[in-house]
Scaffold this motif. Structure first.
Motif, PDB file in Angstrom:
ATOM      1  N   LYS A 207     -23.092  21.706 -16.561  1.00 45.98           N
ATOM      2  CA  LYS A 207     -22.627  20.480 -15.929  1.00 45.98           C
ATOM      3  C   LYS A 207     -23.787  19.569 -15.591  1.00 45.98           C
ATOM      4  O   LYS A 207     -24.816  19.988 -15.065  1.00 45.98           O
ATOM      5  N   ARG A 208     -23.609  18.274 -15.872  1.00 47.74           N
ATOM      6  CA  ARG A 208     -24.609  17.285 -15.502  1.00 47.74           C
ATOM      7  C   ARG A 208     -24.506  16.966 -14.013  1.00 47.74           C
ATOM      8  O   ARG A 208     -23.420  16.955 -13.444  1.00 47.74           O
ATOM      9  N   LYS A 209     -25.646  16.666 -13.399  1.00 46.37           N
ATOM     10  CA  LYS A 209     -25.615  16.162 -12.030  1.00 46.37           C
ATOM     11  C   LYS A 209     -25.046  14.750 -12.012  1.00 46.37           C
ATOM     12  O   LYS A 209     -24.310  14.364 -11.115  1.00 46.37           O
ATOM     13  N   HIS A 210     -25.425  13.982 -13.026  1.00 45.11           N
ATOM     14  CA  HIS A 210     -24.927  12.610 -13.162  1.00 45.11           C
ATOM     15  C   HIS A 210     -25.109  12.197 -14.606  1.00 45.11           C
ATOM     16  O   HIS A 210     -25.971  12.725 -15.331  1.00 45.11           O
ATOM     17  N   ASN A 220     -27.194  15.835 -31.199  1.00 43.00           N
ATOM     18  CA  ASN A 220     -26.924  16.835 -32.220  1.00 43.00           C
ATOM     19  C   ASN A 220     -25.444  17.217 -32.270  1.00 43.00           C
ATOM     20  O   ASN A 220     -25.050  18.081 -33.051  1.00 43.00           O
ATOM     21  N   TYR A 221     -24.627  16.559 -31.430  1.00 43.02           N
ATOM     22  CA  TYR A 221     -23.172  16.649 -31.524  1.00 43.02           C
ATOM     23  C   TYR A 221     -22.646  15.295 -31.982  1.00 43.02           C
ATOM     24  O   TYR A 221     -23.271  14.267 -31.747  1.00 43.02           O
ATOM     25  N   LEU A 222     -21.480  15.315 -32.607  1.00 40.17           N
ATOM     26  CA  LEU A 222     -20.950  14.079 -33.187  1.00 40.17           C
ATOM     27  C   LEU A 222     -20.326  13.156 -32.158  1.00 40.17           C
ATOM     28  O   LEU A 222     -20.188  11.962 -32.383  1.00 40.17           O
ATOM     29  N   ALA A 223     -19.921  13.702 -30.999  1.00 36.80           N
ATOM     30  CA  ALA A 223     -19.305  12.877 -29.951  1.00 36.80           C
ATOM     31  C   ALA A 223     -19.868  13.282 -28.603  1.00 36.80           C
ATOM     32  O   ALA A 223     -20.151  14.458 -28.357  1.00 36.80           O
ATOM     33  N   ASP A 224     -20.026  12.306 -27.715  1.00 41.85           N
ATOM     34  CA  ASP A 224     -20.586  12.574 -26.397  1.00 41.85           C
ATOM     35  C   ASP A 224     -19.558  13.245 -25.502  1.00 41.85           C
ATOM     36  O   ASP A 224     -18.353  12.999 -25.591  1.00 41.85           O
ATOM     37  N   SER A 225     -20.055  14.117 -24.628  1.00 43.21           N
ATOM     38  CA  SER A 225     -19.220  14.743 -23.604  1.00 43.21           C
ATOM     39  C   SER A 225     -19.633  14.167 -22.254  1.00 43.21           C
ATOM     40  O   SER A 225     -20.796  14.299 -21.858  1.00 43.21           O
ATOM     41  N   PRO A 226     -18.737  13.521 -21.523  1.00 41.10           N
ATOM     42  CA  PRO A 226     -19.134  12.782 -20.320  1.00 41.10           C
ATOM     43  C   PRO A 226     -19.533  13.628 -19.127  1.00 41.10           C
ATOM     44  O   PRO A 226     -20.278  13.168 -18.273  1.00 41.10           O
ATOM     45  N   SER A 227     -19.067  14.869 -19.053  1.00 41.19           N
ATOM     46  CA  SER A 227     -19.270  15.633 -17.825  1.00 41.19           C
ATOM     47  C   SER A 227     -20.231  16.810 -17.961  1.00 41.19           C
ATOM     48  O   SER A 227     -20.768  17.291 -16.971  1.00 41.19           O
ATOM     49  N   HIS A 228     -20.443  17.297 -19.159  1.00 39.94           N
ATOM     50  CA  HIS A 228     -21.273  18.485 -19.304  1.00 39.94           C
ATOM     51  C   HIS A 228     -21.981  18.499 -20.665  1.00 39.94           C
ATOM     52  O   HIS A 228     -21.623  17.758 -21.575  1.00 39.94           O
TER      53      HIS A 228
END
Length: 241
Positions: A207-210, A220-228
């Protein structure tokens, strides 16, 4: 790498490398699970090509080549591996000795460059001094040049990226999340621009802090993940000043 980056000044130019002719392939060292091969190959490229220094890319690394599936000691050529095998056979059975040798054999990185899926991987028209397994039929230069999402194409994008952003060559390296396990995150910063690199070094979601405040330049992934961050995810952000 953190020690090098923090203790060498911006005028220093360390060598950045993972692989050479004396070591097994890095992807296989980190995680041999085939489901992670592509993202892990790209992750390693992000680290090597966004830190300060001169990157050295060993033949086949830009394809994500992995350790060979050698079948017996007769497949090996490295004298160090052969001598070690003879010594180990005095202490254990031959199969166990072979597996011990295989774990660190230099021959993993000495097989021919995998140019295409034709005989002998397009390296020669006759059998080379050491043979490879069937991986060249799937992983080769010709195939990856035709795939925009391949590891080779990713290396090309990163090399062009380094030329576009001088901050990678001359800017400060500022590490963050130092105490967070399996998170490798840092800024590349100078008086004109700032990049943020976030990397998950594990097979678990982190999980990202922000969310970074900027635009995602490369992942290196095709789509961004907003939360982690997903397993072995590596992203480069341009931070707005």
């Amino acid at each position: 790498m953190m020690k090098w980056m923090e203790n060498y000044g911006n005028q220093c130019q360390p060598s950045l490398f993972y692989e050479n002719h004396d070591n097994p392939r890095m992807i296989s060292k980190v995680n041999p699970d085939p489901q992670y091969r592509t993202v892990l190959g790209k992750l390693l490229a992000v680290i090597q090509l966004t830190l300060r220094g001169t990157p050295f890319i060993y033949q086949g690394q830009e394809l994500g080549m992995i350790n060979q599936n050698f079948r017996s000691i007769e497949d090996l050529r490295d004298v160090e591996s052969l001598n070690l095998y003879d010594e180990l056979c005095k202490e254990m059975d031959k199969e166990e000795a072979f597996q011990r040798v295989l774990a660190g054999s230099r021959d993993h990185a000495r097989t021919p460059m995998q140019w295409n899926s034709e005989a002998f991987a397009g390296f020669s028209t006759v059998e080379p001094w050491i043979m490879m397994d069937d991986d060249y039929k799937r992983c080769n230069v010709e195939t990856q040049l035709q795939d925009e999402n391949s590891i080779l194409r990713f290396y090309q994008k990163l090399i062009a990226f380094r030329k576009e952003y001088p901050v990678i060559h001359y800017g400060d390296v500022i590490f963050t999340n130092k105490k967070k396990k399996d998170m490798f995150t840092y800024y590349r910063k100078d008086e004109k621009e700032m990049l943020y690199i976030e990397i998950n070094l594990s097979t678990q979601n982190k999980k990202r802090k922000h969310n970074p405040k900027g635009s995602l330049l490369l992942s290196n992934y095709l789509a961004d993940s907003p939360s982690h961050l997903r397993p072995y995810e590596a992203n480069i952000w341009k931070i707005e000043n």
